[in-house]
Design a protein around this motif. Sequence first.
Motif, mmCIF file in Angstrom:
data_model
loop_
_atom_site.group_PDB
_atom_site.id
_atom_site.type_symbol
_atom_site.label_atom_id
_atom_site.label_comp_id
_atom_site.label_asym_id
_atom_site.label_seq_id
_atom_site.Cartn_x
_atom_site.Cartn_y
_atom_site.Cartn_z
ATOM 1 N N VAL A 10 0.836 -1.188 0.000
ATOM 2 C CA VAL A 10 0.000 0.000 0.000
ATOM 3 C C VAL A 10 0.881 1.252 0.000
ATOM 4 O O VAL A 10 1.972 1.262 0.582
ATOM 5 C CB VAL A 10 -0.960 -0.005 1.219
ATOM 6 C CG1 VAL A 10 -0.193 -0.050 2.537
ATOM 7 C CG2 VAL A 10 -1.921 1.186 1.206
ATOM 8 N N ASP A 30 5.717 -4.617 -1.196
ATOM 9 C CA ASP A 30 5.094 -3.376 -0.698
ATOM 10 C C ASP A 30 5.665 -2.166 -1.432
ATOM 11 O O ASP A 30 6.838 -1.832 -1.293
ATOM 12 C CB ASP A 30 5.323 -3.245 0.803
ATOM 13 C CG ASP A 30 4.662 -1.982 1.352
ATOM 14 O OD1 ASP A 30 3.638 -1.561 0.794
ATOM 15 O OD2 ASP A 30 5.198 -1.409 2.323
ATOM 16 N N ILE A 31 4.794 -1.499 -2.172
ATOM 17 C CA ILE A 31 5.178 -0.396 -3.058
ATOM 18 C C ILE A 31 5.327 0.924 -2.285
ATOM 19 O O ILE A 31 4.908 1.041 -1.137
ATOM 20 C CB ILE A 31 4.115 -0.211 -4.166
ATOM 21 C CG1 ILE A 31 2.718 -0.075 -3.523
ATOM 22 C CG2 ILE A 31 4.156 -1.376 -5.119
ATOM 23 C CD1 ILE A 31 1.589 0.167 -4.495
ATOM 24 N N VAL A 45 2.764 -1.294 4.376
ATOM 25 C CA VAL A 45 2.459 -0.178 5.271
ATOM 26 C C VAL A 45 2.691 1.143 4.550
ATOM 27 O O VAL A 45 3.494 1.220 3.615
ATOM 28 C CB VAL A 45 3.347 -0.272 6.544
ATOM 29 C CG1 VAL A 45 4.820 -0.077 6.200
ATOM 30 C CG2 VAL A 45 2.927 0.719 7.619
ATOM 31 N N THR A 46 1.959 2.175 4.961
ATOM 32 C CA THR A 46 2.251 3.521 4.498
ATOM 33 C C THR A 46 1.916 4.497 5.621
ATOM 34 O O THR A 46 1.162 4.156 6.537
ATOM 35 C CB THR A 46 1.493 3.855 3.190
ATOM 36 O OG1 THR A 46 2.033 5.059 2.632
ATOM 37 C CG2 THR A 46 0.008 4.054 3.429
ATOM 38 N N GLY A 51 7.373 -1.234 4.333
ATOM 39 C CA GLY A 51 8.119 -0.112 4.875
ATOM 40 C C GLY A 51 7.593 1.208 4.336
ATOM 41 O O GLY A 51 7.036 1.266 3.235
HETATM 42 CA CA LIG Z 1 4.398 1.002 1.349
#
Ligand SMILES: [Ca+2]
Length: 273
Positions: free
Chosen positions: A58, A104-105, A241-242, A198
């Motif tokens: 996310v 995770d982008i 995570v964001t 991250g």
């Molecule tokens: Ca992310």
Amino acid sequence: MAQNRKIMLSIVVVCLIIGAWLTYSTFYASLRKPHPPSVIEWYETSRQPISSLWGQGVAFDGVYWYFSGRQYLCKTYLNYSIIIENYDPIPQELRKQGYHHIGDIDYFEGVIYAPVEDYGYKNGTFILYFAENLTYAGKYVKTSQSHMPWCAIDPKTQLIYSSEFDNVSSLYVYDLKKDFSRLKDLPLSQTLHRVQGGAVHDDSLYLSCDDFGEHIYIVDIKTGKVLDSFATNIGWEMEGVTVYKFENASLGMLHFIDHKRNIYHYSFKEAAG
Ligand SMILES: [Ca+2]
């Protein structure tokens, strides 16, 4: 003689006074309760069910959400209604080489940075996409990472952080300004396990780990020191995570997803320790 005795007496008296004062101050200090340090207490503000396709990563750009699946990218409005999807995001050239798993982008200046692994875990690769329409931006960069579950960009320094998946004792730091050259490895103050996501915010790196308790770790990106951590105990596989601080209290500041079920929003308050 009497004069000498007077001087000696004065010295003894002064020593006694100093001694008494030191004893008193030490004793008093030990009696005083230490001032309770304020600690950050994280709590869930809300959660929402997500599409079963959004189970890896996310990111948020201030207006839109971006979600990743193994071979899937999606852009949505704030309410998670879909704007655009890409069901075939990995370029053919890389797919032929076994690249099949987006992690995770992150978002930075109009570009989605996707960390992508191959079947053999040989060369984790950054693949870049236009955030506007999620099409391939024509650039990928191979690294010597084995696993590449996540990446996170510090917008201030334009450094991009990533790591292996398990037994993570240091982070890899690449420099976007120098065409992703590997600048350094940053040792962590504690070894982390099953690192899945991250995001950087204000000199801190937030790492989501699918460890026992599904923890979030907050790391000082300058020193590698783990500053704080908390268990989310979501009971499902922790994923990306964001971090974005919303005015809306129910959205909070920290946002992470589990594997194909929910997006969680967290906020924090200062509490007496
Ligand atoms: Ca992310």
